[in-house]
Design a protein around this motif. Structure first.
Motif, PDB file in Angstrom:
ATOM      1  N   SER A 740       1.103  -1.609   0.082  1.00 14.06           N
ATOM      2  CA  SER A 740      -0.072  -0.205  -0.187  1.00 14.06           C
ATOM      3  C   SER A 740       0.966   1.371   0.018  1.00 14.06           C
ATOM      4  O   SER A 740       0.525   2.453  -0.507  1.00 14.06           O
ATOM      5  CB  SER A 740      -0.754  -0.114   1.486  1.00 14.06           C
ATOM      6  N   ALA A 741       1.861   0.900   0.769  1.00 16.56           N
ATOM      7  CA  ALA A 741       2.289   2.764   0.433  1.00 16.56           C
ATOM      8  C   ALA A 741       3.300   2.451  -0.323  1.00 16.56           C
ATOM      9  O   ALA A 741       3.921   4.245  -0.772  1.00 16.56           O
ATOM     10  CB  ALA A 741       3.557   2.169   2.260  1.00 16.56           C
ATOM     11  N   GLN A 742       4.209   1.552  -0.974  1.00 13.52           N
ATOM     12  CA  GLN A 742       4.588   1.798  -2.083  1.00 13.52           C
ATOM     13  C   GLN A 742       3.833   1.910  -3.659  1.00 13.52           C
ATOM     14  O   GLN A 742       4.333   2.814  -4.203  1.00 13.52           O
ATOM     15  CB  GLN A 742       5.623   0.847  -2.262  1.00 13.52           C
ATOM     16  N   VAL A 743       2.564   1.876  -3.304  1.00 12.80           N
ATOM     17  CA  VAL A 743       2.105   1.768  -4.636  1.00 12.80           C
ATOM     18  C   VAL A 743       1.745   3.516  -4.092  1.00 12.80           C
ATOM     19  O   VAL A 743       1.391   3.706  -5.961  1.00 12.80           O
ATOM     20  CB  VAL A 743       0.341   0.608  -5.080  1.00 12.80           C
ATOM     21  N   ALA A 745       2.934   5.773  -3.475  1.00  9.17           N
ATOM     22  CA  ALA A 745       4.504   6.315  -3.558  1.00  9.17           C
ATOM     23  C   ALA A 745       4.321   6.475  -5.338  1.00  9.17           C
ATOM     24  O   ALA A 745       5.092   7.283  -5.487  1.00  9.17           O
ATOM     25  CB  ALA A 745       4.833   6.365  -2.870  1.00  9.17           C
ATOM     26  N   ARG A 746       3.692   5.567  -6.033  1.00 10.80           N
ATOM     27  CA  ARG A 746       4.303   5.640  -7.262  1.00 10.80           C
ATOM     28  C   ARG A 746       3.149   6.026  -8.063  1.00 10.80           C
ATOM     29  O   ARG A 746       2.663   5.980  -9.158  1.00 10.80           O
ATOM     30  CB  ARG A 746       4.561   4.187  -7.683  1.00 10.80           C
ATOM     31  N   ARG A 747       2.740   7.068  -7.667  1.00  9.53           N
ATOM     32  CA  ARG A 747       1.095   7.477  -8.247  1.00  9.53           C
ATOM     33  C   ARG A 747       1.603   8.196  -9.763  1.00  9.53           C
ATOM     34  O   ARG A 747       1.045   8.017 -10.962  1.00  9.53           O
ATOM     35  CB  ARG A 747       0.726   8.667  -8.010  1.00  9.53           C
ATOM     36  N   LYS A 748       3.454   8.894  -9.513  1.00 13.75           N
ATOM     37  CA  LYS A 748       3.874   9.526 -10.891  1.00 13.75           C
ATOM     38  C   LYS A 748       3.925   8.093 -12.179  1.00 13.75           C
ATOM     39  O   LYS A 748       3.825   9.170 -13.188  1.00 13.75           O
ATOM     40  CB  LYS A 748       4.785  10.111 -10.627  1.00 13.75           C
ATOM     41  N   GLU A 749       4.924   7.435 -11.421  1.00 14.70           N
ATOM     42  CA  GLU A 749       4.968   5.806 -12.493  1.00 14.70           C
ATOM     43  C   GLU A 749       4.032   6.042 -13.250  1.00 14.70           C
ATOM     44  O   GLU A 749       3.910   5.609 -14.502  1.00 14.70           O
ATOM     45  CB  GLU A 749       5.545   5.136 -11.172  1.00 14.70           C
ATOM     46  N   PHE A 750       2.442   5.499 -12.092  1.00 13.29           N
ATOM     47  CA  PHE A 750       0.893   5.088 -12.836  1.00 13.29           C
ATOM     48  C   PHE A 750       0.480   6.279 -13.617  1.00 13.29           C
ATOM     49  O   PHE A 750       0.360   6.314 -15.214  1.00 13.29           O
ATOM     50  CB  PHE A 750       0.496   4.445 -12.506  1.00 13.29           C
ATOM     51  N   GLY A 751       1.368   6.789 -13.559  1.00 10.87           N
ATOM     52  CA  GLY A 751       0.557   8.297 -14.172  1.00 10.87           C
ATOM     53  C   GLY A 751       1.444   8.760 -15.392  1.00 10.87           C
ATOM     54  O   GLY A 751       0.660   8.759 -17.002  1.00 10.87           O
ATOM     55  N   LEU A 752       2.514   8.279 -15.804  1.00 10.62           N
ATOM     56  CA  LEU A 752       3.154   8.232 -16.498  1.00 10.62           C
ATOM     57  C   LEU A 752       2.665   6.878 -17.915  1.00 10.62           C
ATOM     58  O   LEU A 752       3.156   6.903 -18.880  1.00 10.62           O
ATOM     59  CB  LEU A 752       4.182   8.346 -16.978  1.00 10.62           C
ATOM     60  N   LEU A 753       2.743   5.458 -16.809  1.00  8.48           N
ATOM     61  CA  LEU A 753       1.673   5.057 -17.790  1.00  8.48           C
ATOM     62  C   LEU A 753       0.902   5.003 -18.390  1.00  8.48           C
ATOM     63  O   LEU A 753       0.442   4.696 -19.720  1.00  8.48           O
ATOM     64  CB  LEU A 753       1.920   3.353 -16.723  1.00  8.48           C
ATOM     65  N   VAL A 763      -2.556  -1.309 -15.509  1.00  8.99           N
ATOM     66  CA  VAL A 763      -1.736  -0.554 -14.572  1.00  8.99           C
ATOM     67  C   VAL A 763      -1.925  -1.989 -13.356  1.00  8.99           C
ATOM     68  O   VAL A 763      -0.269  -2.517 -12.787  1.00  8.99           O
ATOM     69  CB  VAL A 763      -2.110   0.450 -14.150  1.00  8.99           C
ATOM     70  N   LEU A 764      -3.458  -2.546 -13.303  1.00  7.67           N
ATOM     71  CA  LEU A 764      -3.308  -2.949 -12.100  1.00  7.67           C
ATOM     72  C   LEU A 764      -2.760  -4.582 -12.387  1.00  7.67           C
ATOM     73  O   LEU A 764      -2.700  -5.044 -11.580  1.00  7.67           O
ATOM     74  CB  LEU A 764      -5.096  -3.543 -12.043  1.00  7.67           C
ATOM     75  N   ALA A 765      -3.031  -4.671 -13.774  1.00  5.95           N
ATOM     76  CA  ALA A 765      -2.212  -6.226 -13.681  1.00  5.95           C
ATOM     77  C   ALA A 765      -0.827  -6.011 -13.581  1.00  5.95           C
ATOM     78  O   ALA A 765      -0.085  -6.890 -13.084  1.00  5.95           O
ATOM     79  CB  ALA A 765      -2.754  -6.557 -15.158  1.00  5.95           C
ATOM     80  N   ARG A 835      -5.761  -0.194  -7.162  1.00  8.08           N
ATOM     81  CA  ARG A 835      -6.767  -0.218  -7.210  1.00  8.08           C
ATOM     82  C   ARG A 835      -6.697   1.752  -6.843  1.00  8.08           C
ATOM     83  O   ARG A 835      -7.340   2.794  -7.605  1.00  8.08           O
ATOM     84  CB  ARG A 835      -8.024  -0.077  -6.638  1.00  8.08           C
ATOM     85  N   ALA A 836      -6.572   1.999  -5.533  1.00 10.14           N
ATOM     86  CA  ALA A 836      -6.608   3.238  -5.181  1.00 10.14           C
ATOM     87  C   ALA A 836      -5.739   4.592  -5.776  1.00 10.14           C
ATOM     88  O   ALA A 836      -5.498   5.524  -5.445  1.00 10.14           O
ATOM     89  CB  ALA A 836      -6.017   3.376  -3.447  1.00 10.14           C
TER      90      ALA A 836
END
Length: 850
Positions: A740-743, A745-753, A763-765, A835-836
């Motif tokens: 939970s903490a890592q995910v 903290a990685r919102r920017k990474e997911f946004g880039l994807l 992304v969830l996969a 998901r969050a």
């Protein structure tokens, strides 16, 4: 600055309660379980010791027979010695009182009231109001302690006591102040007459003249003309000490199992704080630029771990006291071990134990926080602020891991210390820490080879690459799971191995169809000492059973207590019919040795080899001394070793013909019945009960005994199963918090994807794949470490603790299901956490860098 640091730490703890809760709960449970075990056993042992002191008094020395009783002529010899100022003869008999339809075990103690007040005042009879002063010398008159009065009824003036096969009515003339289980005190002469033990004593309590050298006095006694062999001299505290020694290994093993959660808690504190430091790296760097020294950064993280430890330990002490109170009410203080029968202890608070286990909880938290604190101390401020740097990598981790595991393997070969496998427990700790330290190397070993195979499959490749490139972070995240899973695997293998060994052992020791024993013997069993001196069944009764229709043949068994060493609990001498091939009658370990001419063959349990050095192919001198009453002492030869999962401190089996020739005793404790093929059990049981008119008996089929034995086994290990579940739950809770903490903290990474065209499902996969990849490594490492630890538990800890061995059995399907559940839980946790963080906020978070 100090106020700023305090606020900084407090905000971190307050804004991430669920992540920190995993570490706090783990510390709390570890402290609570260990502290409750300590309180329960300390309360029970203290209550038992008080009861022993009140019944046995405080003499300087006690004289006891190695087996059975001894002639009271010894009393006259001892009382005449100039070093003896007071000698008190005692006769103890275990009997049964009849209360309505209920039978209550009662310990009857015959005493000399004229000398009793100076040695054992708690046994001094106190006549009831209006009673005669000389009732203490009257025949058929008893004085009861509080437990006996409570069972009989405080207003009762008569009690029914069983003597051999008959019931005798005794008058209750008063009370005694001794505590413990039900106790009846009477004049020693009256007790000898009542139980037909004329001229026999159980023990003699001695008070010596001041300044007497006890060792020299004991040597002078044994040098007296006509001194009978087999008389042992014991210190007055030996009885309580024997029970303490008997339960020590049980207590220590329960405590170590309880500390499993605390061990896991240290890794969860490590995981939580390591991820917290990684997340706040730029904040730490900014504080460094503002003047915070590296040493102060280390102190800051240690302070956070200290807070976690204090909260968890305080809650654990409170929970442990509540658990101990509940267990004392439900289990009576023995936790299933059966070491304190007849004792109903009350909780006795120990501030020292509370401080000790609370300190262990705080220490575990500080140990878990040490490496994250060092990482915070080593951060390069300038590079970290630019997002270009990180703490320098620790080199040589794989070498340290190999060194720790090698040390663990070496410690596993070390002997026990005072009967406790301390080195083996250290071995388990070294193996676990070494295995967890090797996680980055294990990740590289697997995924460096797997990545090229996934080069053309983008989503799996992204999941694998994160584990490869951030192997240190992955190792930190799954360390709690590895610790908990490895211990759960080890306990699963140990319990499965023990249960399988017990099942196969029962197949050998229970060959007959039906087993008969006295109901009064079973109700009074477990008390030791005199209870095993008188068996219930006569040869005539055994012969009558052999002629019951449907009975093909019978077998008998006779047990007797032997005090070979006053400092240890009595061993059990078993007389039974042995075939020429002893392996068919006994679960032998190894082959039997031929018995030389002129010697009597015996078979000893594994505990006898460990405790008394009774090795196969050698003469066993202590048993010869116990039987040295005739013109020549018999010579006993150890012909083999057998497994005994009942008598932890030793048992000796000899052929019934040899036992009868040496003792003249043909009485029987237990009878085995083999039925003719096709014979139903019901009519045979009815016929046996009809023959036993004067003796209440218990009859059980082999199936009933097996089922009862395994049910008791499962109940005894219920706490182990619960600890396994707790350890796994805490480990999964920790990995959930880490993901939970890592995910988040990685919102920017997911946004880039998302900007690159990845859908939310893709992304969830990727996130779920990362969870599967990380927990799969954790499951592999946990399984391998657990199997290594199980070998230590089965082949080192168990024999050194309880002096018996078992065969290793690996329940592969159960372990596979356990590992699969861990991987599935880790994957689901990562997906839920993703998901969050993979929503629209992730896309907007990319603008923070523009």
């Amino acid at each position: 600055m100090r106020a700023l640091l305090t606020t900084f730490s407090w905000q971190e703890l307050r804004h991430h309660p669920w992540r920190n809760a995993a570490a706090v709960i783990a510390v709390m449970l570890g402290v609570a379980l260990a502290f409750s075990v300590q309180l329960i056993n300390a309360s029970a042992l203290d209550e038992f010791s008080s009861a022993v002191r009140s019944v046995n008094g405080q003499p300087d020395l006690e004289l006891r027979a190695a087996q059975g009783r001894f002639d009271e002529a010894v009393f006259a010899q001892v009382a005449r010695q100039p070093q003896v100022t007071l000698a008190s003869p005692v006769l103890e008999v275990q009997s049964v009182a009849l209360i309505g339809e209920r039978r209550v075990p009662v310990r009857v103690v015959g005493v000399d009231a004229l000398v009793l007040s100076s040695i054992a005042p708690a046994l001094m009879p106190q006549p009831a109001t209006g009673g005669a002063r000389f009732d203490v010398f009257a025949p058929d008159t008893v004085f009861l302690n509080a437990a006996a009065r409570s069972a009989l009824g405080d207003a009762a003036t008569r009690m029914q006591l069983r003597v051999d096969t008959q019931w005798h009515t005794l008058r209750v003339a008063g009370q005694v102040g001794a505590g413990g289980a039900a106790l009846a005190v009477m004049d020693i002469g009256a007790a000898q007459d009542l139980f037909r033990q004329g001229g026999q004593l159980t023990r003699i309590d001695l008070r010596l003249a001041p300044g007497t050298d006890r060792a020299a006095f004991v040597r002078s006694l044994k040098a007296l003309p006509g001194w009978p062999p087999g008389i042992e001299v014991a210190e007055p505290g030996d009885a309580a000490q024997r029970v303490s020694n008997l339960s020590r290994a049980y207590r220590v093993n329960l405590t170590v199992l309880a500390l499993v959660a605390l061990f896991t808690g240290a890794f969860l504190v490590f995981s939580v704080l390591a991820l917290s430091v990684a997340k706040r790296a730029q904040q730490f760097a900014l504080l460094g630029v503002l003047g915070l020294t590296p040493r102060e950064r280390l102190q800051l993280v240690l302070a956070e771990s200290l807070v976690l430890g204090i909260i968890g330990s305080a809650a654990g002490i409170a929970l442990g006291a509540a658990l101990a109170e509940f267990a004392l009410q439900v289990l009576g203080g023995d936790l299933g071990g059966g070491y304190f029968e007849g004792v109903a202890p009350t909780l006795r608070w120990s501030s020292g134990a509370a401080l000790l286990y609370g300190g262990l909880g705080v220490l575990a938290a500080l140990v878990g926080g040490w490496w994250p604190a060092r990482a915070a101390q080593a951060l390069p401020e300038a590079q970290t602020l630019k997002g270009l740097g990180a703490a320098p990598a620790q080199g040589g981790a794989h070498q340290l891991a190999l060194l720790l595991m090698a040390a663990g393997a070496a410690l596993a070969t070390a002997p026990a210390v005072f009967g406790i496998p301390i080195a083996a427990y250290l071995s388990v700790g070294f193996l676990l820490v070494g295995g967890i330290a090797a996680l980055p190397w294990l990740i590289a070993l697997f995924y460096d080879r797997l990545a090229p195979r996934l080069a053309h499959r983008l989503l799996p490749l992204l999941a694998i690459e994160r584990a490869r490139r951030m192997r240190g972070t992955a190792a930190v995240a799954v360390s709690g799971v590895v610790a908990s899973l490895s211990l759960a695997v080890a306990l699963t293998v140990m319990v499965a191995s023990f249960r399988d060994s017990v099942t196969r052992w029962l197949d050998v020791v229970l060959p007959a169809d039906l087993y008969v024993r006295s109901a009064t013997a079973s109700s009074a069993g477990g008390t030791g000492g005199s209870s095993g001196d008188r068996a219930a069944f006569t040869p005539a009764f055994v012969q009558a059973l052999a002629h019951v229709p449907g009975v093909a043949r019978t077998g008998t068994l006779r047990t007797r207590a032997l005090l070979l060493d006053p400092s240890r609990p009595a061993v059990t001498l078993i007389s039974r019919s042995l075939d020429e091939d002893a392996a068919r009658s006994l679960p032998l370990v190894g082959a039997a040795v031929p018995v030389p001419a002129g010697r009597i063959g015996i078979y000893v349990s594994e505990a006898m080899v460990e405790l008394y050095g009774a090795k196969p192919g050698s003469d066993f001198v202590p048993l010869s001394k116990a039987f040295a009453g005739g013109a020549t002492a018999p010579v006993f030869f150890v012909a083999g070793v057998w497994r005994d999962y009942v008598r932890q401190f030793g048992a000796i089996t000899m052929n019934a013909h040899d036992f009868e020739r040496l003792t003249g005793d043909r009485s029987v404790s237990d009878i085995a019945l083999w039925l003719a093929p096709g014979t139903p059990e019901g009519p045979v049981q009815q016929a046996v009960r009809a023959l036993a008119v004067d003796e209440p008996i218990e009859i059980a089929s082999v199936g009933q005994i097996r089922a009862t034995s395994l049910r008791v086994f499962d109940r005894s290990f219920a706490v182990t199963y619960w600890l396994q579940a707790v350890a796994i739950a805490i480990g999964l809770f920790g990995i959930a918090a880490s993901f939970s903490a890592q995910v988040l903290a990685r919102r920017k990474e997911f946004g880039l994807l998302a900007h690159l065209g990845f859908t939310r499902a893709q992304v969830l996969a990727v996130v779920a794949g990362e969870g599967a990849a990380w927990t799969a490594i954790g499951a592999i490492a946990g399984l391998a470490l657990g199997l290594a630890v199980s070998v230590v538990l089965v082949h080192v800890v168990n024999p050194q603790s309880f002096h018996w061995t078992m065969d290793l059995l690996v329940p592969w399907w159960r372990l596979a299901a356990l590992c699969a559940a861990v991987v599935a839980a880790g994957t689901a946790t990562a997906w839920l956490a993703g998901r969050a963080a993979a929503g629209s906020d992730a896309v907007l978070a990319v603008k923070e860098d523009w």
